[in-house]
Scaffold this motif. Structure first.
Motif, short mmCIF file in Angstrom:
data_model
loop_
_atom_site.label_atom_id
_atom_site.label_comp_id
_atom_site.label_asym_id
_atom_site.label_seq_id
_atom_site.Cartn_x
_atom_site.Cartn_y
_atom_site.Cartn_z
N GLU A 1 18.72 26.20 11.15
CA GLU A 1 19.47 24.86 10.73
C GLU A 1 18.79 24.46 9.21
OE1 GLU A 1 19.69 19.85 11.91
OE2 GLU A 1 19.49 21.58 13.56
N VAL A 2 19.69 24.75 8.45
CA VAL A 2 19.42 24.36 6.89
C VAL A 2 19.55 22.97 6.52
CG1 VAL A 2 19.58 25.22 4.29
CG2 VAL A 2 19.38 26.71 6.48
N GLN A 3 19.17 22.09 6.05
CA GLN A 3 19.08 20.99 5.48
C GLN A 3 19.87 20.98 4.08
OE1 GLN A 3 18.74 17.83 6.91
NE2 GLN A 3 17.81 18.77 8.67
N GLU A 4 20.93 20.44 3.94
CA GLU A 4 21.53 20.29 2.53
C GLU A 4 20.81 19.92 1.55
OE1 GLU A 4 24.51 21.79 0.85
OE2 GLU A 4 24.46 22.61 3.04
N LYS A 5 19.97 18.84 1.78
CA LYS A 5 19.33 17.95 0.90
C LYS A 5 17.88 18.04 1.18
CE LYS A 5 23.13 15.33 -0.95
NZ LYS A 5 23.67 14.19 -0.94
N ASN A 6 16.93 19.12 1.22
CA ASN A 6 15.95 19.28 1.64
C ASN A 6 14.83 18.54 0.67
OD1 ASN A 6 15.61 20.93 -0.46
ND2 ASN A 6 15.00 22.94 0.95
N THR A 7 15.07 18.34 -0.39
CA THR A 7 14.24 17.68 -1.48
C THR A 7 14.20 16.22 -1.14
OG1 THR A 7 14.58 19.07 -3.09
CG2 THR A 7 13.68 17.26 -3.61
N LEU A 8 15.48 15.65 -0.95
CA LEU A 8 15.62 14.34 -0.35
C LEU A 8 14.87 13.86 1.14
CD1 LEU A 8 17.07 11.52 -0.73
CD2 LEU A 8 19.03 12.51 0.54
N GLU A 9 14.94 14.84 1.83
CA GLU A 9 14.29 14.58 3.31
C GLU A 9 13.06 14.90 2.85
OE1 GLU A 9 15.88 13.71 6.01
OE2 GLU A 9 17.93 13.79 4.97
N ILE A 10 12.45 15.49 2.05
CA ILE A 10 10.86 15.48 1.79
C ILE A 10 10.60 14.04 0.96
CG2 ILE A 10 9.04 16.50 0.35
CD1 ILE A 10 10.44 19.16 0.85
N GLY A 11 11.23 13.72 0.22
CA GLY A 11 11.07 12.54 -0.35
C GLY A 11 10.91 11.15 0.57
N LYS A 12 12.00 11.27 1.60
CA LYS A 12 12.04 10.07 2.54
C LYS A 12 10.71 10.19 3.46
CE LYS A 12 16.85 9.57 3.10
NZ LYS A 12 18.09 10.10 3.81
N LEU A 13 10.47 11.45 3.84
CA LEU A 13 9.18 11.53 4.71
C LEU A 13 7.81 11.20 3.91
CD1 LEU A 13 9.83 14.90 6.66
CD2 LEU A 13 9.63 12.47 7.66
N LEU A 14 7.95 11.57 2.66
CA LEU A 14 6.72 11.50 1.82
C LEU A 14 6.39 9.80 1.53
CD1 LEU A 14 4.39 13.00 0.66
CD2 LEU A 14 5.63 13.05 -1.53
N PHE A 15 7.59 9.13 1.16
CA PHE A 15 7.41 7.58 0.89
C PHE A 15 7.71 6.71 1.93
CE2 PHE A 15 8.15 9.77 -3.31
CZ PHE A 15 6.92 9.43 -3.86
N ASN A 16 8.13 7.33 3.28
CA ASN A 16 8.20 6.45 4.37
C ASN A 16 7.18 6.52 5.41
OD1 ASN A 16 10.56 5.03 3.25
ND2 ASN A 16 11.62 6.78 4.23
N VAL A 17 6.99 7.90 6.03
CA VAL A 17 6.01 8.15 6.94
C VAL A 17 4.68 8.56 6.50
CG1 VAL A 17 5.62 9.59 8.84
CG2 VAL A 17 8.07 8.90 8.48
N HIS A 18 4.63 9.25 5.35
CA HIS A 18 3.14 9.67 5.06
C HIS A 18 2.90 8.82 3.58
CE1 HIS A 18 3.41 12.57 7.90
NE2 HIS A 18 4.64 13.04 7.32
N VAL A 19 3.35 7.52 3.50
CA VAL A 19 2.88 6.82 2.28
C VAL A 19 1.34 6.64 2.06
CG1 VAL A 19 3.20 4.53 3.02
CG2 VAL A 19 3.75 5.02 0.66
N PRO B 1 -1.45 8.61 3.61
CA PRO B 1 -1.81 9.61 2.90
C PRO B 1 -1.66 9.87 1.19
CG PRO B 1 -1.30 10.18 5.04
CD PRO B 1 -0.62 8.64 4.65
N PHE B 2 -0.42 9.81 0.95
CA PHE B 2 0.05 10.12 -0.24
C PHE B 2 -0.89 9.09 -1.38
CE2 PHE B 2 2.98 9.47 -3.90
CZ PHE B 2 3.04 10.58 -4.45
N GLU B 3 -0.89 7.96 -1.10
CA GLU B 3 -1.75 7.07 -2.04
C GLU B 3 -3.07 7.44 -1.89
OE1 GLU B 3 -0.35 5.08 -4.17
OE2 GLU B 3 1.56 5.57 -3.48
N LEU B 4 -3.84 7.72 -0.88
CA LEU B 4 -5.23 8.07 -0.55
C LEU B 4 -5.27 9.51 -1.53
CD1 LEU B 4 -6.09 7.45 2.88
CD2 LEU B 4 -6.77 6.10 0.93
N MET B 5 -4.58 10.33 -1.63
CA MET B 5 -4.57 11.50 -2.24
C MET B 5 -4.40 11.12 -3.73
SD MET B 5 -5.35 14.12 -0.94
CE MET B 5 -5.11 15.43 -1.94
N SER B 6 -3.62 10.36 -4.38
CA SER B 6 -3.52 9.76 -5.59
C SER B 6 -4.90 9.10 -5.97
CB SER B 6 -2.54 9.18 -5.77
OG SER B 6 -2.65 7.68 -5.23
N VAL B 7 -5.40 8.27 -5.43
CA VAL B 7 -6.74 7.99 -5.50
C VAL B 7 -7.84 8.82 -5.78
CG1 VAL B 7 -8.41 6.13 -4.70
CG2 VAL B 7 -6.10 5.58 -4.81
#
Length: 175
Positions: free
Chosen positions: A131-149, A151-157
């Motif tokens: 099952e290939v996602q049409e917009k996999n970059t959009l899905e990664i962005g949604k996960l990164l900024f909603n679910v994993h925000v 850890p993302f901010e801790l990594m930037s710090v």
């Protein structure tokens, strides 16, 4: 067995996979075989770019973009910058001559390749629905900024602190 290989190489994506795989393996082997550090970094960059090509073939465009941007670009430049900033001796140590080393290495590599080729050709892989996602970059962005925000901010710090620490260490050595 040769007909399976010809059937495999009849597709353009399989040929590109073979080319990228050979470049990635060749770059990795060159990286550990070369003696000059700049040549090693160039071989490592070739490996990184080949891996990005493999990611494109897997329809993971975002991962391929990050691979080229971060690893092939930033890490390689950082390594070259580190090489330029450190002092190196003009003389290199001469390795002892081993006349049979390259011959035995070639026999071992060809034997391993033959064994792996035979094992892959004689194995059966079950077909799975992909099952290939049409917009996999959009899905990664949604996960990164909603679910994993967090850890993302801790990594930037963490990366900011590491960057500041590197600047402080470089300034101390300069003084």
């Amino acid at each position: 067995m040769l007909t399976n290989l010809m059937d495999y190489l009849s597709s353009g994506s399989n040929i590109m996979f073979f080319i990228f795989a050979v470049l990635a393996i060749g770059g990795a082997v060159s990286m550990i075989s070369l003696t000059r550090v700049v040549h090693m970094v160039t071989a490592l960059a070739l490996t990184f770019i080949s891996l990005a090509g493999l990611y494109v073939l897997l329809n993971a465009e975002f991962v391929a973009f990050v691979q080229v941007l971060i690893y092939a670009g930033a890490i390689s430049i950082l390594m070259i910058f580190g090489i330029m900033m450190t002092k190196h001796q003009g003389e290199e140590e001469e390795e002892p001559k081993r006349p049979w080393h390259n011959g035995l290495l070639l026999v071992g590599v060809l034997g391993l390749f033959g064994f792996l080729f035979y094992a892959i050709q004689n194995s059966t892989f079950p077909a799975q629905a992909l099952e290939v996602q049409e917009k996999n970059t959009l899905e990664i962005g949604k996960l990164l900024f909603n679910v994993h925000v967090i850890p993302f901010e801790l990594m930037s710090v963490l990366l900011t602190v590491a960057f500041i620490g590197a600047i402080v260490v470089a300034k101390r050595e300069e003084d």
